[in-house]
Design a protein around this motif. Structure first.
Motif, PDB file in Angstrom:
ATOM      1  N   ARG A 126       0.945  -0.992  -0.180  1.00 52.07           N
ATOM      2  CA  ARG A 126       0.062  -0.018  -0.029  1.00 52.07           C
ATOM      3  C   ARG A 126       0.938   1.363  -0.054  1.00 52.07           C
ATOM      4  NH1 ARG A 126      -2.454   0.382   4.825  1.00 52.07           N
ATOM      5  NH2 ARG A 126      -3.754   1.929   3.935  1.00 52.07           N
ATOM      6  N   ALA A 128       0.074   4.232   0.592  1.00 49.30           N
ATOM      7  CA  ALA A 128      -0.456   5.165   1.732  1.00 49.30           C
ATOM      8  C   ALA A 128       0.765   4.970   2.995  1.00 49.30           C
ATOM      9  CB  ALA A 128      -1.764   5.125   2.213  1.00 49.30           C
ATOM     10  N   GLY A 197      -4.058  10.044   8.925  1.00 47.94           N
ATOM     11  CA  GLY A 197      -3.322   8.801   8.114  1.00 47.94           C
ATOM     12  C   GLY A 197      -3.896   7.417   8.523  1.00 47.94           C
ATOM     13  N   PHE A 201      -6.683   6.342   6.075  1.00 42.81           N
ATOM     14  CA  PHE A 201      -5.941   5.258   5.148  1.00 42.81           C
ATOM     15  C   PHE A 201      -5.440   4.308   5.808  1.00 42.81           C
ATOM     16  CE2 PHE A 201      -5.254   9.652   3.474  1.00 42.81           C
ATOM     17  CZ  PHE A 201      -5.781   9.524   2.362  1.00 42.81           C
TER      18      PHE A 201
END
Length: 261
Positions: A126, A128, A197, A201
């Motif tokens: 990922r 992110a 975050g 995410f």
């Protein structure tokens, strides 16, 4: 500019201790994607080296390597640090690399992969997980340097700095009083970025919060100090902004291009 990732530091755990194992290691070196930095006797030591940042990956060659070549099986396994998506992608490309010496003898793995791969820390790759912590450094650098340099230059332009100097306040006390508010602003930015975050995410925070705060405070202090240095050179707020942008674009571009290499 060349954005190809090269010379990634890796380790080798060759349990076979055989000639085919040495051939494989040399074939991996020839790709120039990796740079073998260390050899470890056990997988546990290699994992420790990856966790401590000594290497970014480890190539594990099993004891039955010769039998694997005979039975057309994968030759080994890559343990890859998946925290950096660019580095992990470059290492995963080695899964299907051909071994010319074995190809001559008719080696063709059944799974069409020469090596298996295991991603550590970010197995789903990922982006992110890599981008959100990076934004933390980028935003703190930009805001802390710009706020400090522009604020002090503005005080000088308005003549307030000369008035403050004539007071019984020492220069060190004056500088500390100017930067302390921005320390709290930086901490607020940290909580906002990491909080969003984590909530939006799903970026995990696996370390201790105290260590994150300590490292962030040191980073904020360094950025504020650089802002003070710029404020002593710049004569106007426009100059302070231009010098901050110049530092940000030039220095961070160099770091982005060369540190992963």
């Amino acid at each position: 500019m060349n954005t190809d990732v090269r010379n990634i530091p890796v380790a080798v755990v060759d349990k076979s201790e055989s000639a085919p194992g040495r051939v494989i290691v040399e074939a991996v070196k020839v790709t120039q994607v990796v740079n073998v930095k260390a050899y470890y006797p056990t997988v546990k030591e290699a994992e420790t080296a990856i966790r401590e940042g000594v290497v970014r990956a480890a190539l594990i060659l099993p004891t039955n390597l010769t039998q694997r070549i005979t039975h057309q099986e994968t030759l080994g396994q890559w343990l890859v640090d998946g925290s950096d998506t660019m580095v992990s992608a470059a290492l995963l490309s080695l899964q299907t690399m051909p071994i010319a010496e074995f190809a001559i003898a008719g080696y063709q793995p059944n799974q069409t992969k020469t090596f298996e791969a295991t991603l550590l820390y970010n197995p789903s790759q990922r982006s992110a997980v890599n981008i959100v912590p990076g934004l933390l450094g980028v935003i703190l650098t930009m805001t802390m340097i710009l706020f400090t340099s522009a604020a002090i230059v503005r005080e000088r332009e308005r003549g307030n700095l000369e008035l403050l100097i004539t007071t019984p306040i020492h220069s060190m006390e004056l500088m500390i009083g100017k930067i302390v508010p921005y320390i709290f602003i930086g901490l607020i930015q940290i909580f906002i970025i990491l909080g969003l975050g984590y909530l939006i995410f799903s970026v995990p925070i696996n370390g201790q919060i105290s260590q994150i705060l300590l490292g962030s405070l040191l980073f904020i202090a360094a950025s504020l100090t650089l802002g003070l240095v710029i404020s002593t050179i710049a004569q106007t707020q426009l100059q302070a902004m231009q010098m901050t942008v110049f530092y940000f674009t030039s220095f961070h571009s160099v770091v982005w291009l060369y540190v992963p290499l």
